[in-house]
Design a protein around this motif. Sequence first.
Motif, short mmCIF file in Angstrom:
data_model
loop_
_atom_site.label_atom_id
_atom_site.label_comp_id
_atom_site.label_asym_id
_atom_site.label_seq_id
_atom_site.Cartn_x
_atom_site.Cartn_y
_atom_site.Cartn_z
N GLU A 21 4.74 -1.81 8.41
CA GLU A 21 5.21 -0.66 7.64
C GLU A 21 6.65 -0.92 7.22
OE1 GLU A 21 5.60 4.23 7.89
OE2 GLU A 21 4.86 3.07 9.61
N VAL A 22 6.96 -0.57 5.97
CA VAL A 22 8.32 -0.74 5.46
C VAL A 22 8.81 0.60 4.91
CG1 VAL A 22 8.03 -3.18 4.91
CG2 VAL A 22 7.44 -1.48 3.20
N ARG A 81 0.86 -1.18 0.00
CA ARG A 81 0.00 0.00 0.00
C ARG A 81 0.90 1.24 0.00
NH1 ARG A 81 -4.77 -0.37 3.86
NH2 ARG A 81 -5.58 -1.43 2.00
N PHE A 82 0.72 2.08 -1.01
CA PHE A 82 1.49 3.31 -1.15
C PHE A 82 0.59 4.49 -0.78
CE2 PHE A 82 3.24 0.14 -3.97
CZ PHE A 82 4.62 0.27 -3.83
N VAL A 83 1.02 5.28 0.19
CA VAL A 83 0.23 6.41 0.69
C VAL A 83 0.96 7.70 0.34
CG1 VAL A 83 -0.83 7.48 2.70
CG2 VAL A 83 -0.66 4.98 2.57
N PHE A 84 0.23 8.64 -0.27
CA PHE A 84 0.84 9.90 -0.72
C PHE A 84 0.36 11.07 0.13
CE2 PHE A 84 1.50 7.25 -4.38
CZ PHE A 84 2.67 7.74 -4.96
N TRP A 85 1.24 12.03 0.27
CA TRP A 85 0.90 13.35 0.81
C TRP A 85 1.37 14.37 -0.22
CZ3 TRP A 85 -2.11 15.39 4.36
CH2 TRP A 85 -1.94 16.73 4.70
N ALA A 137 4.25 6.94 2.96
CA ALA A 137 4.39 5.68 3.68
C ALA A 137 4.15 4.49 2.74
CB ALA A 137 3.40 5.62 4.85
N ILE A 138 4.79 3.37 3.09
CA ILE A 138 4.59 2.11 2.36
C ILE A 138 4.28 1.03 3.39
CG2 ILE A 138 5.59 0.41 0.78
CD1 ILE A 138 7.58 2.53 -0.12
N TYR A 139 3.20 0.30 3.15
CA TYR A 139 2.80 -0.78 4.05
C TYR A 139 2.73 -2.08 3.27
CZ TYR A 139 1.25 3.08 7.05
OH TYR A 139 1.20 4.22 7.80
N MET A 140 3.10 -3.16 3.93
CA MET A 140 2.81 -4.48 3.39
C MET A 140 1.45 -4.89 3.94
SD MET A 140 5.12 -7.96 3.48
CE MET A 140 6.35 -7.27 2.39
N ILE A 141 0.53 -5.33 3.04
CA ILE A 141 -0.84 -5.61 3.47
C ILE A 141 -1.27 -7.01 3.05
CG2 ILE A 141 -1.46 -3.17 3.31
CD1 ILE A 141 -3.01 -3.88 0.72
#
Length: 684
Positions: free
Chosen positions: A235-236, A211-215, A221-225
């Motif tokens: 979170e990675v 999961r790639f989260v943008f601001w 942030a990058i999460y393994m889901i």
Amino acid sequence: MTFELISPYKPAGDQPKAIIELVQNINQGISSQVLMGVTGSGKTFTIANTIHELNKPTLVISHNKTLAAQLYSELRTFFPNNAVEYFVSYYDYYQPEVYLPTSGVYIEKALAINDELERLRLSAVAALLSDRRDVIVVASVSCIYGIGKPEAFKKNSYLFKTGTQLSRNNLLKIFVDMLYSRNDEAFTRSHFRVKGDTIDLFVAYGDYAYRFVFWGDELEAIYMIDPSSGKKIKEVQEAFIFPANLFVTSKDVLQEAIKKIQIDLHTQTAFLEKIGKFEEAKRLKEKTELDLEMIKELGYCSGIENYSRYIDGRSAGERPFCLLDYFPQDYLMVIDESHVTIPQFKAMWKGDRARKVNLVEHGFRLPSAMDNRPLNFNEFEKLIGQIIFVSATPADYELEAAGGVVIEQIIRPTGLVDPQIEVRPSINQVHNILEEIHQVVQKGERALITTLTKRMAEELTDYLVRAGIRCRYIHSGVKTLDRVVILNELRNGVFDVLVGVNLLREGLDLPQASLMLILDADKEGFLRNARSLIQTIGRVARHAQGGVIMYADTITASMEQAISETKRRRNLQIDYNVKHHITPISVQQKQANIDLQEGIIETPCKDTQYYIHYEDEADVAAVSDITTPYGKKKTMVERIKILEKQMYEAAAELRFLEADRLKETIENLKKLPNSKAKKTAIKS
């Protein structure tokens, strides 16, 4: 990143000596050697220990998918903390493109790709291109077929780090260039979905997602889901993503390839017209231009592998890239059952070329299609670094290549001796077979029967079934996944007798089988030469009471050689047992399933039925003639309803091959005795 071998056993018998010699020879730079190990002597365990000592990336090649799956499962068990990968042909069904000049019939390519096998292939390539060296790839002979260029695959892989300045739209563009597809409704492998400033990507080569989260334009942030639930696992700080297809390339390379294809199309059509083949020239022009339009719009087309030479930047006639190109130069190659695998390598190129020549000459393909091929044997030999040939009956090629470096592994740690062999006349052989089978079944053991033809195997199976024997057959006409199921059912007592042709020779691990019946043993030929007979005899060498009956009217030279060699090995083992006070004990195996993803993971329930695990309904549908329950706790009726729904959906979407396969599975399930018992839960 070193190999960590985990096993409750330690090398015994001839294994310690073999391991020391193999490792020393490799370290001394010897390029080729032969491990001549008898059936049941633990050759796989010896190779596992050798890999552990050498700590080199290793390619293990088997001559068919069934044995490759068995090897993969065993090595996954030995090296659970290392990257053990599986690389075989990913087709459940494959009809190559063919033109038959004598009848004027053209058959288009038809195929059904197994998504799980495709994932495992990508996983193998991804592991090899990562920085780790603790990689073992178990492959079939398909490893010498052309795949994408390693540099192109790695060039189109990306490392994403948190805090990087990267817009959401640019990330989407990168994913599309890597051949991932957007699907906001069904989140499946090789797809991504978008929700505002959050993008989820289900990688093509694993069972996890990111999961790639943008601001704004920053990757925050990058999460393994978990792909199924969408829940965050951890979170990675970075994520290295590999492409979704082995034939990935950049747009500029694709544009250059299109130009070259157009030039060669003009040249080839002019040549065909010059020699009076106007119809062929017109056909080639129409077919190639349609492919070019697809490539321009989508980046690929059906049969794009026929243009791989242009995409890879290869010259005409230059060999394609294959799995071997993804290994580092110091890798170790192990060829299992080399006496069968090597001849397959030698034959593959000629068969492929004969088919392609007809397509090119009659205007169905450009000459570049000839360069989408397996390696010829000389090309294959040049890619071999250091190699270990493994066989109980090595052929002349391996012995010559090894230059006399042959390591014998005759003594079995279990103390088991080679089976006693008896020759009986072929007259009244069927009645005699029935008598022998009844004796074996009464002892709770299994019997194997090998015939010369598939038809004979099927007819004999029908006869034995009518005689009240629980019997199945296995041959090349049986689907790959079905073969694995059938072998597991034999091990677990679902039936007692297995009839086969060529598949009951090399490598099959069936310790429950105590009797091998060889029909037409005196019919000299490929299936009844000395090597084949020794291999066939070895199928019952894992049982303390193993016995072989050859039905023949004369004793041929091959029979005599096989009997003599078996007797020699038997005497060596007996002498060893006497010296070390060993009492032979049948191999005790944990009766568990070969699962391509998890290795050996599931055990049978108390009712002796065997439970095979599948990840989803599509995998379930891929296997026909299943006589056992599945991994999820649902009733048989519920399972059939689910498959029927999928069948109608597939038919509505014109996926007729899949619909037909689902229909076959449903019909087989309805034949089961408990299929109508709604109250009976299926336990895993």
